[in-house]
Motif scaffolding. Structure first.
Motif, PDB file in Angstrom:
ATOM      1  N   GLY A  90      89.099  38.319  49.828  1.00  0.00           N
ATOM      2  CA  GLY A  90      88.154  37.866  49.093  1.00  0.00           C
ATOM      3  C   GLY A  90      86.732  38.790  48.954  1.00  0.00           C
ATOM      4  N   ARG A  91      86.077  38.573  48.211  1.00  0.00           N
ATOM      5  CA  ARG A  91      84.971  39.410  47.839  1.00  0.00           C
ATOM      6  C   ARG A  91      83.925  39.058  49.027  1.00  0.00           C
ATOM      7  N   GLY A  92      83.327  39.907  49.770  1.00  0.00           N
ATOM      8  CA  GLY A  92      82.248  39.987  50.772  1.00  0.00           C
ATOM      9  C   GLY A  92      83.070  40.278  52.295  1.00  0.00           C
ATOM     10  N   LEU A  93      82.821  39.442  52.965  1.00  0.00           N
ATOM     11  CA  LEU A  93      83.230  39.875  54.609  1.00  0.00           C
ATOM     12  C   LEU A  93      84.628  39.048  54.627  1.00  0.00           C
ATOM     13  N   ASN A  94      85.733  39.982  54.893  1.00  0.00           N
ATOM     14  CA  ASN A  94      86.902  39.404  55.473  1.00  0.00           C
ATOM     15  C   ASN A  94      86.907  39.497  57.055  1.00  0.00           C
ATOM     16  N   VAL A  95      87.196  38.218  57.733  1.00  0.00           N
ATOM     17  CA  VAL A  95      87.200  38.115  59.116  1.00  0.00           C
ATOM     18  C   VAL A  95      88.470  37.544  59.435  1.00  0.00           C
ATOM     19  N   TRP A 109      78.147  37.595  47.948  1.00  0.00           N
ATOM     20  CA  TRP A 109      77.160  37.874  46.743  1.00  0.00           C
ATOM     21  C   TRP A 109      76.714  36.583  46.185  1.00  0.00           C
ATOM     22  N   ALA A 110      77.758  35.652  45.809  1.00  0.00           N
ATOM     23  CA  ALA A 110      77.323  34.542  45.261  1.00  0.00           C
ATOM     24  C   ALA A 110      77.718  33.199  46.217  1.00  0.00           C
ATOM     25  N   GLY A 111      78.178  33.320  47.273  1.00  0.00           N
ATOM     26  CA  GLY A 111      78.497  32.226  48.330  1.00  0.00           C
ATOM     27  C   GLY A 111      77.279  31.959  48.957  1.00  0.00           C
ATOM     28  N   ASP A 112      77.631  31.260  50.026  1.00  0.00           N
ATOM     29  CA  ASP A 112      76.553  30.376  50.917  1.00  0.00           C
ATOM     30  C   ASP A 112      76.876  31.080  52.299  1.00  0.00           C
ATOM     31  N   VAL A 113      75.903  31.493  52.731  1.00  0.00           N
ATOM     32  CA  VAL A 113      75.926  31.985  53.948  1.00  0.00           C
ATOM     33  C   VAL A 113      76.182  31.096  55.261  1.00  0.00           C
ATOM     34  N   THR A 114      75.870  29.761  55.167  1.00  0.00           N
ATOM     35  CA  THR A 114      76.090  28.771  55.964  1.00  0.00           C
ATOM     36  C   THR A 114      77.330  28.700  56.509  1.00  0.00           C
ATOM     37  N   ASP A 115      78.412  28.779  55.522  1.00  0.00           N
ATOM     38  CA  ASP A 115      79.719  28.862  55.767  1.00  0.00           C
ATOM     39  C   ASP A 115      80.040  29.745  56.651  1.00  0.00           C
ATOM     40  N   LEU A 116      79.660  31.169  56.708  1.00  0.00           N
ATOM     41  CA  LEU A 116      79.736  32.172  57.847  1.00  0.00           C
ATOM     42  C   LEU A 116      79.301  31.782  58.926  1.00  0.00           C
ATOM     43  N   LEU A 117      77.915  31.086  59.103  1.00  0.00           N
ATOM     44  CA  LEU A 117      77.237  30.780  60.234  1.00  0.00           C
ATOM     45  C   LEU A 117      78.152  29.519  61.067  1.00  0.00           C
ATOM     46  N   LYS A 118      78.613  28.826  60.361  1.00  0.00           N
ATOM     47  CA  LYS A 118      79.411  27.647  60.908  1.00  0.00           C
ATOM     48  C   LYS A 118      80.887  28.013  61.615  1.00  0.00           C
ATOM     49  N   PHE A 119      81.318  29.341  60.920  1.00  0.00           N
ATOM     50  CA  PHE A 119      82.353  29.966  61.344  1.00  0.00           C
ATOM     51  C   PHE A 119      82.079  30.811  62.671  1.00  0.00           C
ATOM     52  N   LEU A 120      80.999  31.550  62.805  1.00  0.00           N
ATOM     53  CA  LEU A 120      80.760  32.387  64.051  1.00  0.00           C
ATOM     54  C   LEU A 120      79.939  31.876  65.277  1.00  0.00           C
ATOM     55  N   ARG A 121      79.272  30.845  64.753  1.00  0.00           N
ATOM     56  CA  ARG A 121      78.460  30.276  66.098  1.00  0.00           C
ATOM     57  C   ARG A 121      79.179  29.546  67.113  1.00  0.00           C
ATOM     58  N   PRO A 122      80.431  28.828  66.733  1.00  0.00           N
ATOM     59  CA  PRO A 122      81.359  28.177  67.995  1.00  0.00           C
ATOM     60  C   PRO A 122      82.231  29.205  68.685  1.00  0.00           C
ATOM     61  N   ASP A 133      80.797  43.763  48.065  1.00  0.00           N
ATOM     62  CA  ASP A 133      79.481  43.485  48.459  1.00  0.00           C
ATOM     63  C   ASP A 133      79.663  42.679  49.989  1.00  0.00           C
ATOM     64  N   PRO A 134      79.230  43.384  51.005  1.00  0.00           N
ATOM     65  CA  PRO A 134      79.295  42.506  52.267  1.00  0.00           C
ATOM     66  C   PRO A 134      77.911  41.997  52.692  1.00  0.00           C
ATOM     67  N   ALA A 135      76.586  42.252  52.160  1.00  0.00           N
ATOM     68  CA  ALA A 135      75.411  42.026  52.895  1.00  0.00           C
ATOM     69  C   ALA A 135      74.384  41.118  51.989  1.00  0.00           C
ATOM     70  N   THR A 136      74.597  41.061  50.786  1.00  0.00           N
ATOM     71  CA  THR A 136      73.474  40.623  49.863  1.00  0.00           C
ATOM     72  C   THR A 136      72.939  39.147  50.734  1.00  0.00           C
ATOM     73  N   LYS A 137      74.065  38.319  50.881  1.00  0.00           N
ATOM     74  CA  LYS A 137      73.605  37.039  51.297  1.00  0.00           C
ATOM     75  C   LYS A 137      73.464  36.732  52.830  1.00  0.00           C
ATOM     76  N   LEU A 138      73.749  37.821  53.536  1.00  0.00           N
ATOM     77  CA  LEU A 138      73.394  38.062  55.034  1.00  0.00           C
ATOM     78  C   LEU A 138      71.729  37.741  55.225  1.00  0.00           C
ATOM     79  N   ASN A 139      71.500  36.566  56.483  1.00  0.00           N
ATOM     80  CA  ASN A 139      70.161  36.615  56.721  1.00  0.00           C
ATOM     81  C   ASN A 139      70.034  37.004  58.076  1.00  0.00           C
ATOM     82  N   ASP A 140      68.828  36.692  58.738  1.00  0.00           N
ATOM     83  CA  ASP A 140      68.729  37.185  60.268  1.00  0.00           C
ATOM     84  C   ASP A 140      69.614  36.517  61.027  1.00  0.00           C
ATOM     85  N   GLU A 141      69.983  35.166  61.155  1.00  0.00           N
ATOM     86  CA  GLU A 141      70.863  34.737  62.135  1.00  0.00           C
ATOM     87  C   GLU A 141      72.210  35.230  61.903  1.00  0.00           C
TER      88      GLU A 141
END
Length: 228
Positions: A99-104, A123-136, A150-158
């Motif tokens: 899918g568009r973005g980051l494939n992990v 690009w149009a998703g919610d970075v919260t989904d990525l955070l929930k995937f990486l934190r645990p 596009d891998p970066a537009t929604k990336l935040n500091d965390e």
């Protein structure tokens, strides 16, 4: 009249010999099968000139207790990324899990077992989904990442910090439509040697609006089992 038959035989033999020489000159080894048919002689097999490929298309085998991998980022927004591990395609358009973005892809760093694959729209998703995937993530988990579009537009500091903790150095500067491939690990002590980034640059882009696709392969050592 008595010489007519022998002369005809000689002429036929000469004609056959000339035909054979001409065929050998024009077609070379293609006459080898005919030669074998008439003489019964066998020929030594020729070596295959193509270089041998190993797991995931590597040019050399990995050492024992290492995982062979190959990552390919997406090309523009047309051709999806690929993640191969130990000759098994974990992520690809054929598997219909890109899918568009980051494939992990998450992999057990001790056994090499696939744990999970997901893609996150940056690009149009919610970075919260990525955070929930990486934190645990558990200690020793291997993290394979291949960008698409596009891998970066929604990336935040965390989210950038979490990738830095996995060993990334490029994620800090990762930007809109950059190409990125990365292999990191939870609990890594040093920066990962497996990372490439191609900056989106109008003057250097291979495609209109996107840089070229990146390809990276190598061998990752398995971790020893955790004590206790």
């Amino acid at each position: 009249m008595r010489l007519t038959v022998p002369l005809k035989a000689v002429a036929v033999l000469l004609l056959m010999g000339l035909t054979w020489l001409l065929a050998s000159t024009l077609f070379g080894d293609s006459t080898s099968s005919l030669r074998h048919f008439f003489t019964g002689a066998s020929e030594e097999p020729t070596s295959d000139p193509r270089p041998r490929k190993y797991k995931c298309g590597l040019s050399a085998p990995c050492p024992p207790k290492h995982l062979a991998f190959r990552l390919v980022s997406g090309a523009a927004n047309v051709i999806g990324p690929k993640i191969c591990l130990e000759d098994k395609m974990l992520v690809s358009s054929v598997k219909n899990n890109v899918g568009r973005g980051l494939n992990v892809a998450l992999v057990n760093g001790v056994t090499g077992e696939l744990l999970d694959t997901k893609h996150f729209d940056m690009w149009a998703g919610d970075v919260t989904d990525l955070l929930k995937f990486l934190r645990p993530l558990h200690e020793g988990t291997l993290v394979f990442v291949a960008s698409y579009d596009d891998p970066a537009t929604k990336l935040n500091d965390e989210s950038r910090r979490l990738f830095e903790e996995l060993g990334s150095t490029a994620v800090k500067e990762l930007a809109f439509r950059d190409s990125w491939v990365f292999v990191g690990a939870k609990g890594i002590e040093n920066k990962s040697p497996f990372e490439q980034r191609m900056k989106n640059s109008k003057s250097n882009n291979k495609y209109e609006g996107w840089p070229e696709s990146l390809e990276m392969d190598g061998c990752i050592p398995l971790r020893p089992p955790l004590e206790g």
